[in-house]
Write an enzyme that holds these catalytic residues in place. Structure first.
Site, PDB file in Angstrom:
ATOM      1  N   SER A 146       0.860  -1.187   0.000  1.00 54.41           N
ATOM      2  CA  SER A 146       0.000   0.000   0.000  1.00 54.41           C
ATOM      3  C   SER A 146       0.889   1.227   0.000  1.00 54.41           C
ATOM      4  O   SER A 146       1.690   1.409   0.918  1.00 54.41           O
ATOM      5  CB  SER A 146      -0.894   0.004   1.240  1.00 54.41           C
ATOM      6  OG  SER A 146      -1.772  -1.095   1.240  1.00 54.41           O
ATOM      7  N   GLY A 192      -0.225   4.545  -0.157  1.00 58.28           N
ATOM      8  CA  GLY A 192      -0.985   5.757   0.100  1.00 58.28           C
ATOM      9  C   GLY A 192      -1.661   6.277  -1.158  1.00 58.28           C
ATOM     10  O   GLY A 192      -2.330   5.530  -1.879  1.00 58.28           O
ATOM     11  N   ALA A 193      -1.485   7.565  -1.440  1.00 53.62           N
ATOM     12  CA  ALA A 193      -2.132   8.186  -2.591  1.00 53.62           C
ATOM     13  C   ALA A 193      -1.660   7.595  -3.915  1.00 53.62           C
ATOM     14  O   ALA A 193      -2.339   7.740  -4.940  1.00 53.62           O
ATOM     15  CB  ALA A 193      -1.880   9.694  -2.577  1.00 53.62           C
ATOM     16  N   GLY A 203      -1.485   4.467  -4.541  1.00 56.49           N
ATOM     17  CA  GLY A 203      -2.190   3.221  -4.817  1.00 56.49           C
ATOM     18  C   GLY A 203      -1.466   1.979  -4.340  1.00 56.49           C
ATOM     19  O   GLY A 203      -0.828   1.978  -3.278  1.00 56.49           O
ATOM     20  N   GLY A 224      -6.395  -0.176   4.499  1.00 60.50           N
ATOM     21  CA  GLY A 224      -5.487  -1.283   4.221  1.00 60.50           C
ATOM     22  C   GLY A 224      -6.144  -2.635   4.448  1.00 60.50           C
ATOM     23  O   GLY A 224      -5.831  -3.618   3.752  1.00 60.50           O
ATOM     24  N   ASP A 225      -7.061  -2.708   5.407  1.00 65.69           N
ATOM     25  CA  ASP A 225      -7.769  -3.957   5.655  1.00 65.69           C
ATOM     26  C   ASP A 225      -8.684  -4.302   4.485  1.00 65.69           C
ATOM     27  O   ASP A 225      -8.860  -5.470   4.138  1.00 65.69           O
ATOM     28  CB  ASP A 225      -8.584  -3.848   6.945  1.00 65.69           C
ATOM     29  CG  ASP A 225      -7.731  -3.440   8.132  1.00 65.69           C
ATOM     30  OD1 ASP A 225      -6.523  -3.788   8.139  1.00 65.69           O
ATOM     31  OD2 ASP A 225      -8.244  -2.763   9.032  1.00 65.69           O
TER      32      ASP A 225
END
Length: 309
Positions: A217, A219-220, A222, A248-249
């Protein structure tokens, strides 16, 4: 059935305030209580997607009883939590409406005894034969051995069940050496694990340490996937504002749903990226905005990446 393991379950409290400022009193405009812990969030998203899911881990005390009662009303979700003498923790997320940011407070969790850990291992072993995939998620509560996830990964591999690991720090370091099928770190966790901040090189390094595949992951930016059959990147078409707790889950839930349905890697990544962004649009972890999910799933594409040295 998909099995999710949350050794440090929680009751998630979300407070919404107009503006969050230090050293002052706030008037809360909205509150929400939800069953929580990373694997519980994963299970709730999977269940909403229609996948039969079983939750195991630890639950105890008044908050543990509340959590189990709340889970009992969830369609497609089975509670196989192991009772303990300690009290399940709480987490508090404060959502700042003006800034669009969220501040998180996480309690450490109850101390788990050696006998309780043994009971969890027995329960886990009994659930594996009926599982098509396993997700091991979140932090370890006090008292649980730091190599706990490595043990559970080896058990899943012996049973022939694909296993995903989503944790950080030393539990991730030890767990990845047990050769999970997939790990899902964020950018900081991946850098901490490998010592490099370049996401692609770090993901390759994580695979060399034992992970069959890595989805990071970013963040912005992707999601990045490094797998035995190729590498891809997928990201929402624009900025996403809201509460990122649980995003994230939802990535994990999307990846597991794609695995259960036999989807190829690009489709799994698109689904995971869309669910993650749709969770930011929702009001609390373990939920997602259905309309946003369908819209984003139609607009996000997974771009194949060339090899790196």
């Amino acid at each position: 059935m998909i099995l999710t393991v949350t050794l440090n379950t929680a009751v998630d409290l979300t407070y919404h305030v107009p503006t969050l400022r230090q050293h002052t009193t706030h008037r809360v405009t909205e509150t929400q209580d939800r069953p929580g812990g990373k694997g519980v969030n994963v299970a709730r998203v999977l269940a909403r997607l229609g996948h039969p899911t079983t939750v195991t881990g630890f639950a105890g005390g008044p908050t543990g009883a509340w959590l189990r009662e709340a889970l009992s009303g969830e369609p497609h979700l089975k509670d196989a939590l192991v009772p303990i003498g300690g009290t399940t923790r709480r987490t508090v997320a404060v959502v700042d409406a003006a800034g669009g940011d969220t501040t998180q407070f996480n309690e450490p969790g109850p101390t788990v005894t050696a006998a309780e850990w043994e009971a969890l291992k027995k329960a886990y072993a009994s659930l594996l034969p009926g599982a098509e995939a396993v997700a091991l998620c979140g932090s370890l509560p006090p008292g649980v051995p730091v190599g706990a996830y490595a043990h559970l990964i080896r058990e899943a591999r012996s049973a022939g069940v694909p296993v995903l690991l989503d944790t950080s720090g030393e539990p991730l370091r030890r767990g990845i050496a047990a050769r999970p099928d997939l790990v899902k770190p964020n950018a900081a966790e991946l850098a901490d694990l490998t010592g490099t901040r370049d996401p692609r090189h770090a993901a390759r390094a994580a695979r060399r340490r034992g992970a069959r595949a890595v989805v990071a992951s970013l963040g912005a930016e992707g999601l990045l996937a490094e797998t035995p059959v190729g590498a891809w990147r997928a990201a929402p078409p624009g900025p996403v504002r809201g509460n990122p707790t649980g995003a994230g889950d939802s990535v994990v839930a999307g990846l597991l749903a794609g695995l259960a349905e036999g989807a190829d890697w690009p489709d799994r990544l698109v689904r995971a990226a869309a669910l993650s962004a749709a969770t930011v649009h929702a009001s609390a972890a373990g939920e997602y905005d259905e309309a946003a999910y369908r819209d984003l799933a139609a607009r996000i594409t997974a771009t194949a990446l060339p090899g790196v040295a």
